[in-house]
Motif scaffolding. Structure first.
Motif, mmCIF file in Angstrom:
data_model
loop_
_atom_site.group_PDB
_atom_site.id
_atom_site.type_symbol
_atom_site.label_atom_id
_atom_site.label_comp_id
_atom_site.label_asym_id
_atom_site.label_seq_id
_atom_site.Cartn_x
_atom_site.Cartn_y
_atom_site.Cartn_z
ATOM 1 N N TYR A 48 25.884 -32.482 -1.736
ATOM 2 C CA TYR A 48 24.929 -32.610 -0.642
ATOM 3 C C TYR A 48 23.481 -32.440 -1.076
ATOM 4 C CZ TYR A 48 22.448 -31.562 3.686
ATOM 5 O OH TYR A 48 21.544 -31.558 4.710
ATOM 6 N N GLU A 49 23.201 -31.413 -1.858
ATOM 7 C CA GLU A 49 21.817 -31.123 -2.205
ATOM 8 C C GLU A 49 21.211 -32.247 -3.040
ATOM 9 O OE1 GLU A 49 21.775 -27.193 -3.882
ATOM 10 O OE2 GLU A 49 22.508 -26.281 -2.024
ATOM 11 N N GLN A 50 21.991 -32.802 -3.958
ATOM 12 C CA GLN A 50 21.491 -33.936 -4.728
ATOM 13 C C GLN A 50 21.289 -35.149 -3.834
ATOM 14 O OE1 GLN A 50 23.411 -34.680 -8.479
ATOM 15 N NE2 GLN A 50 22.614 -36.749 -8.625
ATOM 16 N N TYR A 51 22.176 -35.324 -2.865
ATOM 17 C CA TYR A 51 22.016 -36.433 -1.911
ATOM 18 C C TYR A 51 20.693 -36.291 -1.160
ATOM 19 C CZ TYR A 51 22.326 -38.936 2.493
ATOM 20 O OH TYR A 51 22.034 -39.724 3.575
ATOM 21 N N LEU A 52 20.376 -35.089 -0.681
ATOM 22 C CA LEU A 52 19.138 -34.886 0.075
ATOM 23 C C LEU A 52 17.908 -35.130 -0.781
ATOM 24 C CD1 LEU A 52 18.556 -34.109 3.025
ATOM 25 C CD2 LEU A 52 20.925 -33.769 2.363
ATOM 26 N N VAL A 53 17.923 -34.635 -2.020
ATOM 27 C CA VAL A 53 16.786 -34.869 -2.916
ATOM 28 C C VAL A 53 16.638 -36.361 -3.183
ATOM 29 C CG1 VAL A 53 15.818 -34.420 -5.194
ATOM 30 C CG2 VAL A 53 17.007 -32.586 -3.971
ATOM 31 N N THR A 54 17.768 -37.029 -3.406
ATOM 32 C CA THR A 54 17.738 -38.476 -3.642
ATOM 33 C C THR A 54 17.178 -39.217 -2.431
ATOM 34 O OG1 THR A 54 19.652 -38.319 -5.119
ATOM 35 C CG2 THR A 54 19.139 -40.494 -4.216
ATOM 36 N N ALA A 55 17.612 -38.826 -1.231
ATOM 37 C CA ALA A 55 17.109 -39.458 -0.009
ATOM 38 C C ALA A 55 15.599 -39.255 0.125
ATOM 39 C CB ALA A 55 17.836 -38.884 1.204
ATOM 40 N N TYR A 56 15.130 -38.058 -0.198
ATOM 41 C CA TYR A 56 13.699 -37.744 -0.148
ATOM 42 C C TYR A 56 12.921 -38.658 -1.101
ATOM 43 C CZ TYR A 56 9.448 -35.011 -1.199
ATOM 44 O OH TYR A 56 8.158 -34.598 -1.412
ATOM 45 N N LEU A 57 13.468 -38.840 -2.296
ATOM 46 C CA LEU A 57 12.795 -39.676 -3.288
ATOM 47 C C LEU A 57 12.801 -41.146 -2.879
ATOM 48 C CD1 LEU A 57 14.403 -38.019 -6.451
ATOM 49 C CD2 LEU A 57 12.078 -37.659 -5.591
ATOM 50 N N GLU A 58 13.938 -41.614 -2.355
ATOM 51 C CA GLU A 58 14.029 -43.011 -1.943
ATOM 52 C C GLU A 58 13.119 -43.307 -0.760
ATOM 53 O OE1 GLU A 58 18.542 -44.162 -3.436
ATOM 54 O OE2 GLU A 58 18.223 -43.584 -1.335
ATOM 55 N N LYS A 59 13.029 -42.359 0.182
ATOM 56 C CA LYS A 59 12.132 -42.550 1.321
ATOM 57 C C LYS A 59 10.674 -42.648 0.864
ATOM 58 C CE LYS A 59 14.704 -40.544 5.204
ATOM 59 N NZ LYS A 59 14.275 -41.456 6.286
ATOM 60 N N ALA A 60 10.381 -42.020 -0.288
ATOM 61 C CA ALA A 60 9.017 -42.071 -0.824
ATOM 62 C C ALA A 60 8.781 -43.329 -1.650
ATOM 63 C CB ALA A 60 8.757 -40.828 -1.675
#
Length: 345
Positions: free
Chosen positions: A153-165
């Motif tokens: 989960y935590e890697q998914y959230l960081v990845t989502a944050y990066l992709e949204k940017a």
């Protein structure tokens, strides 16, 4: 990403014959509600400095006559659900994406209740040290980010944050994810062994209270309120112990709603009492930072999107093939008393 995932109508599942038989007992016949639990002791793994909802349910008397048997702590959801598959414990809990992977690997399991989620008060966050040159997503390129379990989960959230940017897949390869126990991540950040860390719920709030860290984003800011981790049992366990599973889900669901509807200070006092009484040599002060139930659905009801989000993520990055796993293969709300179709019978 969460909101662009295809919306699947909850409950329109084509259940297998096995689940149809179990469902008929739970929904339309009285035996599952009338009979005593087949198994009166459930083995499980805990989490350091946390009170799990089944533990709260037992303390509130909601699981009786079932007793929980703690066999040790885990720091990894994937390890916990694997222990359930191998029979080392009777139930396990993990990030929903990890459960998707387990089902994709043909593990005979079923998620039965959500137990971790995010809301306005309780959420996880991505942190850097105060004064760090990292101010946004692109600044994380080439850096080390601490999470409790790689690929979860935590890697998914960081990845989502990066992709949204706007970062590309090639950019994501430049970031190193480092695994460490949640209770140790803050210390590793302060020692500058990690450049950023992701912490969940009350452990995150303790870091905020201690000071010295800057919050970049939270899962609530990214996606709003939702459930992201569930408890599961094996199909075999459910088939052999349907009344035990029903009682477990019923008690855990009621404990979630007790926490949601009970005055804050009373909940914290209860959690502190539980930690003190179990004598596991853990930091009881973390409980002071409990804020809310932090579970998406009422009584831990699971929504199809709680799994389709991660199915789509894995398909997009090549981990799964399109159509390889469907939500109805993964979860069931049929034991949950807050499921309207269950409550109607």
């Amino acid at each position: 990403m969460r909101y662009t995932a295809r919306r699947l109508r909850q409950g329109v599942a084509h259940w297998s014959y096995f689940w149809g038989m179990v469902g008929s007992l739970v929904l339309f016949g009285t035996p599952a509600f009338a009979q005593a639990p087949e198994k009166l002791e459930l083995r499980y793994q805990g989490w350091a400095s946390k009170v799990l909802y089944p533990e709260l349910a037992e303390d509130l008397g909601y699981l009786a006559p079932i007793k929980l048997k703690w066999v040790g702590n885990t720091i990894s959801g994937p390890q916990d659900i694997q222990a359930a598959v191998t029979g080392d414990v009777d139930f396990g809990g993990a990030f929903n994406g990890s459960i998707v992977k387990l089902v994709a690997a043909h593990a005979p399991v079923k998620a039965v209740i959500s137990y971790v989620g995010t809301d306005k008060q309780t959420n996880g966050g991505l942190f850097v040290l105060q004064g760090s040159p990292i101010h946004g997503a692109r600044d994380l390129l080439g850096k080390k980010v601490g999470v409790n379990t790689p690929g979860a989960y935590e890697q998914y959230l960081v990845t989502a944050y990066l992709e949204k940017a706007g970062l590309s897949k090639d950019d994501l390869q430049k970031i190193t994810f480092v695994a460490a126990p949640p209770v140790n991540l803050a210390q590793l950040l302060k020692q500058k062994q990690l450049d950023a860390i992701f912490l969940e719920d009350i452990i995150k709030d303790k870091l905020v209270a201690d000071g010295g860290a800057t919050l970049l984003t939270t899962d609530y800011q990214l996606f709003g309120s939702f459930g992201y981790a569930s408890y599961l049992f094996t199909d075999r366990f459910i088939a052999q112990n349907p009344n035990t599973v029903r009682k477990f889900v019923d008690g855990t669901a009621r404990a979630i709603e007790w926490a949601r509807n009970t005055p804050h200070d009373e909940v914290v006092a209860r959690l502190k009492k539980i930690v003190a009484q179990r004598h596991r040599n853990e930091d009881a002060s973390i409980v002071n930072y409990w804020k809310s139930a932090g579970v998406g659905g009422k009584g831990g009801l699971i929504n199809a999107d709680d799994f389709t989000t991660y199915i789509d993520w894995y398909v997009s990055n090549g981990v799964l093939k399109a159509g390889q796993v469907k939500p109805e293969d993964i979860y069931s709300n049929q034991f949950n008393p807050f499921n309207q179709s269950v409550a109607a019978h």
